[in-house]
Write a protein that holds these residues in place. Structure first.
Motif, PDB file in Angstrom:
ATOM      1  N   LYS A 191       0.820  -1.214   0.000  1.00  0.00           N
ATOM      2  CA  LYS A 191       0.000   0.000   0.000  1.00  0.00           C
ATOM      3  C   LYS A 191       0.861   1.273   0.000  1.00  0.00           C
ATOM      4  O   LYS A 191       0.628   2.200  -0.772  1.00  0.00           O
ATOM      5  N   GLN A 194       2.302   2.306  -3.328  1.00  0.00           N
ATOM      6  CA  GLN A 194       1.435   2.389  -4.507  1.00  0.00           C
ATOM      7  C   GLN A 194       1.379   3.770  -5.157  1.00  0.00           C
ATOM      8  O   GLN A 194       1.088   3.878  -6.336  1.00  0.00           O
ATOM      9  N   SER A 234      -4.236   4.380 -12.348  1.00  0.00           N
ATOM     10  CA  SER A 234      -4.157   4.007 -10.939  1.00  0.00           C
ATOM     11  C   SER A 234      -3.813   2.535 -10.796  1.00  0.00           C
ATOM     12  O   SER A 234      -3.823   1.781 -11.769  1.00  0.00           O
ATOM     13  N   THR A 236      -4.348  -1.028  -8.196  1.00  0.00           N
ATOM     14  CA  THR A 236      -4.812  -1.724  -6.994  1.00  0.00           C
ATOM     15  C   THR A 236      -3.971  -2.970  -6.898  1.00  0.00           C
ATOM     16  O   THR A 236      -3.606  -3.562  -7.918  1.00  0.00           O
ATOM     17  N   LYS A 238      -2.663  -6.426  -4.174  1.00  0.00           N
ATOM     18  CA  LYS A 238      -2.716  -7.139  -2.912  1.00  0.00           C
ATOM     19  C   LYS A 238      -1.468  -7.998  -2.824  1.00  0.00           C
ATOM     20  O   LYS A 238      -1.143  -8.719  -3.775  1.00  0.00           O
ATOM     21  N   SER A 243      -1.182  -7.428  -9.052  1.00  0.00           N
ATOM     22  CA  SER A 243      -1.545  -6.015  -9.202  1.00  0.00           C
ATOM     23  C   SER A 243      -2.393  -5.806 -10.444  1.00  0.00           C
ATOM     24  O   SER A 243      -2.261  -6.531 -11.424  1.00  0.00           O
TER      25      SER A 243
END
Ligand code: ADP
Length: 255
Positions: A191, A194, A234, A236, A238, A243
């Motif tokens: 996070k 990112q 963008s 996201t 985990k 990704s």
């Protein structure tokens, strides 16, 4: 813009206050940009220093011990060649970042066609599983074809570089926007990293990225082009799962 002489005496306090505010904002903006330029030049010099010193040390080594040492000659030439490639890539990418500021020729570009073609090129070049999925046959945006291709290229290239399994490319439309996604099943991006990965020269793992030819400029370029196109880029992700990078651009029309 030309500087205009301001007739201060006939202005109200409010007007003068407003002018002062605008002036201060302008100065802050210029200062901020100037500092960013300075940081860029200093980072760029730093990045170029490493390949230059590697080339330098190999050429000195060759001079001292190259004669009658074919193994050393071979090793040195390979290293020099690969560092030259690296410098070339860095310079090309830096130029590309500088060019984004100039107005590029805009045209109507079918992003379905463009992304399908680019995906096919990668699939053959890397012999890796790269799937492509489209919700419709054509989604047109207003943009510069070469620059848009560059974004697609950077995202798929990264997905392949930073993961070992298959990569999924998907294009669809939502809310008058073209939504282009590249998903990988790699180790993911924490996070707190990112946002930083979009910064110039930023790499999560400098050594690993260097081995794969990474410069830390790819995503910065992709982001700059996206902004020029009034879009959004963008991520996201985990940890341990992978990704997904999402590019959104204003849709002109669909067929
Ligand atoms: P690089 O040339 O190093 O790939 P980028 O600007 O394209 O530079 O990416 C910056 C950093 O973001 C990379 O060094 C890597 O650490 C991380 N990164 C980018 N894409 C991915 C991805 N798909 N999965 C994991 N990490 C990624």
């Amino acid at each position: 813009a030309k500087w205009q002489k301001i007739d201060v005496e006939n202005r109200s306090q409010d007007e003068l206050y407003e002018m002062e505010q605008t002036f201060n904002e302008m100065i802050d903006y210029l200062k901020d940009n100037f500092e960013k330029q300075e940081i860029f030049v200093s980072d760029a010099s730093h990045e170029l220093k490493t390949p230059i010193s590697i080339v330098k040390s190999y050429s000195q080594l060759l001079e001292r011990r190259g004669i009658d040492n074919p193994a050393l000659v071979k090793e040195s030439i390979e290293a020099i060649d690969s560092e030259a490639d690296r410098m070339q890539k860095l310079v090309e990418q830096m130029l590309s970042l500088a060019k984004n500021k100039q107005i590029a020729v805009m045209q109507q570009v079918d992003l379905v066609e463009l992304s399908e073609e680019t995906t096919n090129t990668f699939r053959s070049a890397y012999s890796r599983q790269v799937t492509f999925e489209k919700s419709t046959d054509s989604l047109v945006v207003n943009g510069n074809k070469d620059q848009l291709e560059q974004i697609i290229y950077i995202l798929i290239d990264n997905a392949l570089k930073y993961s070992k399994n298959e990569v999924n490319v998907k294009i669809s439309e939502n809310n008058n926007q073209v939504v282009f996604k590249v998903r990988d099943l790699g180790k993911g991006i924490p996070k707190e990293e990112q946002e930083r990965i979009f910064e110039r020269f930023y790499r999560m793992d400098k050594a690993r990225s260097r081995d794969t030819g990474g410069t830390g400029l790819g995503l910065a370029i992709a982001k700059a082009i996206t902004n020029e196109h009034r879009g959004d880029l963008s991520v996201t992700s985990k940890m341990g799962e992978g990704s997904t990078f999402t590019l959104r651009l204003p849709l002109v029309k669909e067929s």
